[in-house]
Design a protein around this motif. Structure first.
Motif, PDB file in Angstrom:
ATOM      1  N   TYR A   1       0.743  -0.920  -0.009  1.00 15.26           N
ATOM      2  CA  TYR A   1       0.076   0.015   0.025  1.00 15.26           C
ATOM      3  C   TYR A   1       0.833   1.027   0.351  1.00 15.26           C
ATOM      4  O   TYR A   1       2.140   1.411   0.590  1.00 15.26           O
ATOM      5  CB  TYR A   1      -0.938   0.112   0.836  1.00 15.26           C
ATOM      6  CG  TYR A   1      -2.215  -0.698   0.909  1.00 15.26           C
ATOM      7  CD1 TYR A   1      -2.829  -0.689   0.544  1.00 15.26           C
ATOM      8  CD2 TYR A   1      -2.008  -2.339   1.451  1.00 15.26           C
ATOM      9  CE1 TYR A   1      -4.021  -1.635   0.535  1.00 15.26           C
ATOM     10  CE2 TYR A   1      -3.102  -3.328   2.022  1.00 15.26           C
ATOM     11  CZ  TYR A   1      -4.371  -3.055   0.893  1.00 15.26           C
ATOM     12  OH  TYR A   1      -5.022  -3.809   1.087  1.00 15.26           O
ATOM     13  N   THR A   2       0.128   2.472  -0.377  1.00 14.06           N
ATOM     14  CA  THR A   2       0.782   3.889  -0.380  1.00 14.06           C
ATOM     15  C   THR A   2       0.182   4.778   0.698  1.00 14.06           C
ATOM     16  O   THR A   2      -1.263   4.304   0.410  1.00 14.06           O
ATOM     17  CB  THR A   2       1.168   4.050  -2.140  1.00 14.06           C
ATOM     18  OG1 THR A   2       2.259   3.203  -2.520  1.00 14.06           O
ATOM     19  CG2 THR A   2       1.557   5.233  -2.179  1.00 14.06           C
ATOM     20  N   VAL A   3       0.476   5.014   0.961  1.00 12.16           N
ATOM     21  CA  VAL A   3      -0.390   5.970   2.234  1.00 12.16           C
ATOM     22  C   VAL A   3       0.741   8.019   1.601  1.00 12.16           C
ATOM     23  O   VAL A   3       1.924   8.251   1.810  1.00 12.16           O
ATOM     24  CB  VAL A   3       0.119   5.675   3.232  1.00 12.16           C
ATOM     25  CG1 VAL A   3      -0.433   6.633   4.106  1.00 12.16           C
ATOM     26  CG2 VAL A   3      -0.937   4.677   3.704  1.00 12.16           C
ATOM     27  N   VAL A   4      -0.164   8.614   0.809  1.00 10.90           N
ATOM     28  CA  VAL A   4       0.179   9.854   1.006  1.00 10.90           C
ATOM     29  C   VAL A   4      -0.706  10.425   2.069  1.00 10.90           C
ATOM     30  O   VAL A   4      -1.766  11.018   2.267  1.00 10.90           O
ATOM     31  CB  VAL A   4      -0.708  10.509  -0.351  1.00 10.90           C
ATOM     32  CG1 VAL A   4      -0.212  11.512  -0.850  1.00 10.90           C
ATOM     33  CG2 VAL A   4      -0.204  10.047  -1.511  1.00 10.90           C
TER      34      VAL A   4
ATOM     35  N   VAL B   1      -4.444   4.810  10.532  1.00 16.24           N
ATOM     36  CA  VAL B   1      -3.816   4.411   8.768  1.00 16.24           C
ATOM     37  C   VAL B   1      -3.159   2.562   9.267  1.00 16.24           C
ATOM     38  O   VAL B   1      -3.543   2.185   8.619  1.00 16.24           O
ATOM     39  CB  VAL B   1      -2.864   4.934   8.863  1.00 16.24           C
ATOM     40  CG1 VAL B   1      -1.432   3.986   7.445  1.00 16.24           C
ATOM     41  CG2 VAL B   1      -2.951   6.192   7.913  1.00 16.24           C
ATOM     42  N   GLY B   2      -2.366   2.396  10.704  1.00 20.37           N
ATOM     43  CA  GLY B   2      -1.732   0.968  10.632  1.00 20.37           C
ATOM     44  C   GLY B   2      -2.881  -0.098  10.607  1.00 20.37           C
ATOM     45  O   GLY B   2      -3.156  -0.412  10.554  1.00 20.37           O
ATOM     46  N   GLU B   3      -4.606   0.701  11.769  1.00 22.10           N
ATOM     47  CA  GLU B   3      -5.672   0.207  11.675  1.00 22.10           C
ATOM     48  C   GLU B   3      -6.429  -0.360  10.394  1.00 22.10           C
ATOM     49  O   GLU B   3      -6.559  -1.734  10.141  1.00 22.10           O
ATOM     50  CB  GLU B   3      -6.495   0.536  12.525  1.00 22.10           C
ATOM     51  CG  GLU B   3      -5.972   0.323  14.044  1.00 22.10           C
ATOM     52  CD  GLU B   3      -7.226   1.414  15.251  1.00 22.10           C
ATOM     53  OE1 GLU B   3      -8.398   1.390  14.664  1.00 22.10           O
ATOM     54  OE2 GLU B   3      -7.001   1.503  15.962  1.00 22.10           O
ATOM     55  N   ALA B   4      -6.312   0.622   9.704  1.00 26.23           N
ATOM     56  CA  ALA B   4      -6.655  -0.055   8.007  1.00 26.23           C
ATOM     57  C   ALA B   4      -6.280  -0.948   7.131  1.00 26.23           C
ATOM     58  O   ALA B   4      -6.717  -0.920   7.056  1.00 26.23           O
ATOM     59  CB  ALA B   4      -7.320   1.748   7.669  1.00 26.23           C
ATOM     60  N   ILE B   5      -5.267  -0.800   6.940  1.00 26.55           N
ATOM     61  CA  ILE B   5      -4.167  -1.328   6.342  1.00 26.55           C
ATOM     62  C   ILE B   5      -4.104  -3.240   7.123  1.00 26.55           C
ATOM     63  O   ILE B   5      -3.912  -3.985   6.468  1.00 26.55           O
ATOM     64  CB  ILE B   5      -2.268  -1.090   6.058  1.00 26.55           C
ATOM     65  CG1 ILE B   5      -2.936   0.558   5.653  1.00 26.55           C
ATOM     66  CG2 ILE B   5      -1.705  -2.138   5.161  1.00 26.55           C
ATOM     67  CD1 ILE B   5      -1.642   1.335   5.499  1.00 26.55           C
ATOM     68  N   SER B   6      -4.249  -2.652   7.895  1.00 33.20           N
ATOM     69  CA  SER B   6      -4.231  -4.478   8.633  1.00 33.20           C
ATOM     70  C   SER B   6      -5.758  -4.753   8.709  1.00 33.20           C
ATOM     71  O   SER B   6      -5.047  -6.073   8.378  1.00 33.20           O
ATOM     72  CB  SER B   6      -4.533  -3.997  10.594  1.00 33.20           C
ATOM     73  OG  SER B   6      -4.365  -5.768  11.131  1.00 33.20           O
ATOM     74  N   THR B   7      -6.409  -4.257   8.336  1.00 37.24           N
ATOM     75  CA  THR B   7      -7.872  -4.927   8.288  1.00 37.24           C
ATOM     76  C   THR B   7      -8.191  -4.673   6.936  1.00 37.24           C
ATOM     77  O   THR B   7      -8.128  -5.822   6.337  1.00 37.24           O
ATOM     78  CB  THR B   7      -9.020  -3.719   8.269  1.00 37.24           C
ATOM     79  OG1 THR B   7      -9.176  -2.948   9.415  1.00 37.24           O
ATOM     80  CG2 THR B   7     -10.441  -4.112   8.512  1.00 37.24           C
TER      81      THR B   7
END
Length: 128
Positions: free
Chosen positions: A2-5, A118-124
């Motif tokens: 994933y990329t996060v901006v 963000v960490g929670e979202a990517i984990s999900t």
């Protein structure tokens, strides 16, 4: 992958904050993260590149209201996720003495809140 901006809006200053609208530092500080799967990068770029080619690389402050609405419509149709943190600085005045320990303390705290989300979202997303 994933990329996060991440981008922010507002002023991190906590001194002399007045309720908005005011001529001093803004009452709010906001941060937003946009998340997308790298597999979707080319699809997303194909949709937003026409926006960039019309005006070149410009900041939102230089766009008309119509252009901003059009950009939002295009982005809303893309396979991206967005997470935001909005901090009302007037609710933090008791925190002022702590926040002044370093000039980035408050900024870093808001960033921490955003990165936790963000960490929670990517984990999900990764476990789906």
């Amino acid at each position: 992958m994933y990329t996060v901006v991440i981008d922010e809006s507002g002023d991190v200053g906590l001194q002399n904050v007045q309720p908005d609208p005011s001529p001093g530092p803004t009452q709010y500080f906001c941060m937003c993260a946009t998340i997308f799967n790298e597999d979707n990068r080319q699809k997303i770029l194909a949709e937003i590149d026409p926006l960039r080619s019309k005006k070149g690389d410009i900041h939102a402050s230089q766009m008309s209201h119509f252009d901003k609405v059009n950009a939002c419509r295009i982005l809303a149709q893309q396979p991206i996720g967005m997470i935001g943190v909005m901090s009302n600085k007037l609710s933090l005045l008791a925190y002022l003495s702590n926040a002044q320990k370093t000039n980035t303390h408050y900024y870093n705290k808001v960033t921490q809140y955003l990165l936790e989300r963000v960490g929670e979202a990517i984990s999900t997303l990764s476990s789906a």
